[in-house]
Design an enzyme around this catalytic site. Sequence first.
Site, PDB file in Angstrom:
ATOM      1  N   LEU A 351       0.961  -1.176  -0.018  1.00 23.76           N
ATOM      2  CA  LEU A 351       0.061  -0.355  -0.160  1.00 23.76           C
ATOM      3  C   LEU A 351       0.400   1.465   0.341  1.00 23.76           C
ATOM      4  CD1 LEU A 351      -2.871  -0.784   2.784  1.00 23.76           C
ATOM      5  CD2 LEU A 351      -2.839  -0.830  -0.227  1.00 23.76           C
ATOM      6  N   ARG A 352       2.381   0.922  -0.023  1.00 26.40           N
ATOM      7  CA  ARG A 352       2.634   1.956  -0.180  1.00 26.40           C
ATOM      8  C   ARG A 352       2.384   3.681  -1.307  1.00 26.40           C
ATOM      9  NH1 ARG A 352       7.911  -0.738   1.288  1.00 26.40           N
ATOM     10  NH2 ARG A 352       8.390  -0.871   3.688  1.00 26.40           N
ATOM     11  N   GLY A 353       2.331   2.661  -2.762  1.00 27.45           N
ATOM     12  CA  GLY A 353       1.720   3.694  -3.679  1.00 27.45           C
ATOM     13  C   GLY A 353       1.110   4.564  -3.090  1.00 27.45           C
TER      14      GLY A 353
END
Length: 413
Positions: A351-353
């Site tokens: 979920l970093r993006g």
Amino acid sequence: MASTFSPTSAARALLPGSTSRPLFLAASASSGRIQPSRKGLDFRRGRFTVCNVAAPTAAEQEATASAAKETQRPVYPFAAIVGQDEMKLCLLLNVIDPKIGGVMIMGDRGTGKSTTVRSLVDLLPDIRVVVGDPFNSDPDDPEVMGPEVRQRVLQGDTGLPVTTAKITMVDLPLGATEDRVCGTIDIEKALTEGVKAFEPGLLAKANRGILYVDEVNLLDDHLVDVLLDSAASGWNTVEREGISISHPARFILIGSGNPEEGELRPQLLDRFGMHAQVGTVRDAELRVKIVEERARFDRDPKTFRESYHDEQEKLQQQISSARSNLGAVQIDHDLRVKISKVCSELNVDGLRGDIVTNRAAKALAALKGRDSVTVEDIATVIPNCLRHRLRKDPLESIDSGLLVIEKFYEVFS
């Protein structure tokens, strides 16, 4: 923060020079028993407690900063950089919101990557720090306080001396040793004087600042591991001969490199919030302008910097205003859903993006003086936030940034 250790666990530490006896025994040979200094010491059942070594005084810190400012090389002004708008935008957004997570700059040699990053120094805003603290501790945020400052706050000390200082930029050389990066502990001083003498390293100096690694793709693996650990946790832990110390190491990680000289490990690449690609300028007129500007700077750096003073001041005020207004910027739920849909359809791992794209879009809106994110803001930043997170396909000839843009227009249309 206090720590305990047993003399028997440290008996392997030997005095340098002629003696070959364990350090704690050699220090007490005259009396036949261990007699360390009483300062910072607590003898209990064969164990004793040692305290952190004192930080530099405020006067020493100010003198060091003043001397460094006088002797430092003149820096090329950020406002004088011609072209390379993508790289400059990524750097500015990270200064506005450090939680974006840094930027990786990859491109041809001689395209001004290092010059642009180092020119950022003049634009860095002031932050509140505790006077004399080697970790640039924030007097209001326990998460970025050094161990001694946190201990004083927990004990109810409200008289911490506070000052303002520029955000620091620390260069990490390729040949740096692990001890210099992480910091090291003076075992001899710990055992003979009864204090945990910790010499902070580059990670301590970079706390709440910027850590710049030029040619990051050539960095030794053991240093990459250290950076990965600190970037993931925001803390640096040093373990030496039974003594342990942890301190905050939250920094904006900026790296640059030439892809022809080697690929970056995917674990480290994912730690960079944004990815900027830099190409060689092809326009002849623009190339001539760059050459002429550089020649002017080399001929008389002081006069050249003064000619860009007003533009630098304006940009610095713009950054300061954006940092102040960042908390008020809102992004609609519908736009958040579409950002996550783009990430999902591109098969972006984790979920970093999603998180970085939301943060970068809000920082861009703040930079433009708005209090809400638009579709254009997202379109500007999303290729830089996602292109390095896509899975590599050796048969794919299309640039990953173009794949992100195509999917963006497909979802947002």
